[in-house]
Design a protein around this motif. Structure first.
Motif, PDB file in Angstrom:
ATOM      1  N   TRP A 136       0.820  -1.225  -0.100  1.00  0.00           N
ATOM      2  CA  TRP A 136      -0.194  -0.012   0.056  1.00  0.00           C
ATOM      3  C   TRP A 136       0.900   1.275   0.064  1.00  0.00           C
ATOM      4  O   TRP A 136       0.511   2.290  -0.669  1.00  0.00           O
ATOM      5  N   ALA A 139       2.384   1.920  -3.321  1.00  0.00           N
ATOM      6  CA  ALA A 139       1.409   2.399  -4.368  1.00  0.00           C
ATOM      7  C   ALA A 139       1.012   3.675  -4.142  1.00  0.00           C
ATOM      8  O   ALA A 139       0.931   4.432  -4.976  1.00  0.00           O
ATOM      9  N   TYR A 140       1.025   3.972  -2.704  1.00  0.00           N
ATOM     10  CA  TYR A 140       0.615   5.309  -2.478  1.00  0.00           C
ATOM     11  C   TYR A 140       1.305   6.460  -2.656  1.00  0.00           C
ATOM     12  O   TYR A 140       1.068   7.487  -3.482  1.00  0.00           O
ATOM     13  N   ALA A 142       3.697   6.112  -5.363  1.00  0.00           N
ATOM     14  CA  ALA A 142       3.915   6.092  -6.526  1.00  0.00           C
ATOM     15  C   ALA A 142       2.896   6.866  -7.349  1.00  0.00           C
ATOM     16  O   ALA A 142       2.760   7.456  -8.379  1.00  0.00           O
ATOM     17  N   LEU A 143       1.433   6.965  -6.740  1.00  0.00           N
ATOM     18  CA  LEU A 143       0.400   7.833  -7.124  1.00  0.00           C
ATOM     19  C   LEU A 143       0.642   9.306  -6.969  1.00  0.00           C
ATOM     20  O   LEU A 143      -0.441   9.960  -7.081  1.00  0.00           O
ATOM     21  N   GLY A 144       1.706   9.643  -5.990  1.00  0.00           N
ATOM     22  CA  GLY A 144       1.723  10.841  -5.624  1.00  0.00           C
ATOM     23  C   GLY A 144       1.359  11.216  -4.243  1.00  0.00           C
ATOM     24  O   GLY A 144       1.412  12.514  -4.050  1.00  0.00           O
ATOM     25  N   GLY A 145       1.151  10.475  -3.415  1.00  0.00           N
ATOM     26  CA  GLY A 145       0.660  10.623  -2.147  1.00  0.00           C
ATOM     27  C   GLY A 145       2.022  10.930  -1.348  1.00  0.00           C
ATOM     28  O   GLY A 145       3.205  10.535  -1.728  1.00  0.00           O
ATOM     29  N   GLU A 146       1.831  11.760  -0.523  1.00  0.00           N
ATOM     30  CA  GLU A 146       2.874  12.023   0.504  1.00  0.00           C
ATOM     31  C   GLU A 146       2.682  11.884   1.830  1.00  0.00           C
ATOM     32  O   GLU A 146       1.828  11.852   2.373  1.00  0.00           O
ATOM     33  N   LYS A 152       7.493  11.097  -0.189  1.00  0.00           N
ATOM     34  CA  LYS A 152       6.721   9.855  -0.654  1.00  0.00           C
ATOM     35  C   LYS A 152       7.023   8.526  -0.240  1.00  0.00           C
ATOM     36  O   LYS A 152       6.326   7.470  -0.584  1.00  0.00           O
TER      37      LYS A 152
END
Length: 203
Positions: A136, A139-140, A142-146, A152
């Motif tokens: 998770w 993936a978080y 990689a999808l732009g989450g910080e 990241k």
């Protein structure tokens, strides 16, 4: 968890809930709530004797999940923070969520959970919780989450930009092996305590 997320300051930092430390502590909170319900039922039906848990093997999974938090904090994060000159190590908040909670969960297992239920395969199964978090978290990010502004990756050993894929893989493999060994120690203790209990004559 309230202290760590700054809820009492009036300006809560909800991103702290994204870290494995908080996830594992929340898991323990839910588990303890289940324990309270189960223990109340067992007290009502059987009285104040024996042990009480919804599932001995599930208790092992929760115990291992929070033990991961303690071990990574002490073995990986504390040395890194010392190296970075961080002087706020072992604060009350850090101790509560990284050390005290894990120790209390282990003590709870030692005293209140029926022994002899663990299987030698369980340490491998217990790794599924931290591995689910790893999947998770990657993936978080990689999808732009910080996890914090500009960050990241939640932990240094997961930082592919710094360590590379090979370096992160080495860290994950090493930590996995260490955690499996710790899990096997828990299984050995479980079986030893069960054997000792069988030798004690019942009155």
């Amino acid at each position: 968890m309230v202290r760590h997320s700054d809820v009492l300051t009036g300006a809560p930092n909800w991103t702290t809930l994204l870290f494995y430390t908080m996830v594992s502590n929340l898991l323990c909170l839910v588990w303890v709530a289940l324990l309270v319900v189960r223990t109340a039922r067992d007290l009502r039906e059987a009285g104040a004797s024996g042990t009480s848990t919804p599932s001995p093997r599930a208790s092992g999974a929760v115990m291992m999940a929070i033990t991961v938090t303690m071990l990574i904090y002490l073995v990986v994060l504390v040395p890194a923070r010392f190296a970075d000159g961080d002087s706020d190590i072992f604060s009350l908040t850090d101790n509560l969520i990284h050390i005290i909670t894990p120790l209390l969960v282990i003590v709870d297992w030692l005293i209140f959970v029926p022994k002899g239920e663990f299987r030698w395969i369980d340490p491998l199964l217990w790794t599924l919780i931290p591995y689910a978090y790893l999947v998770w978290a990657f993936a978080y990010g990689a999808l732009g989450g910080e996890f914090t502004p500009g960050q990241k990756y939640p932990y240094p050993f997961m930082d592919v930009d710094v360590l590379g894929v090979g370096g992160v893989t080495q860290w994950i493999v090493a930590l996995t092996l260490a955690l499996i060994v710790v899990g096997l120690v828990f299984v050995a203790i479980d079986r030893t305590l069960a054997a000792l209990a069988r030798r004690i004559p019942r009155r």
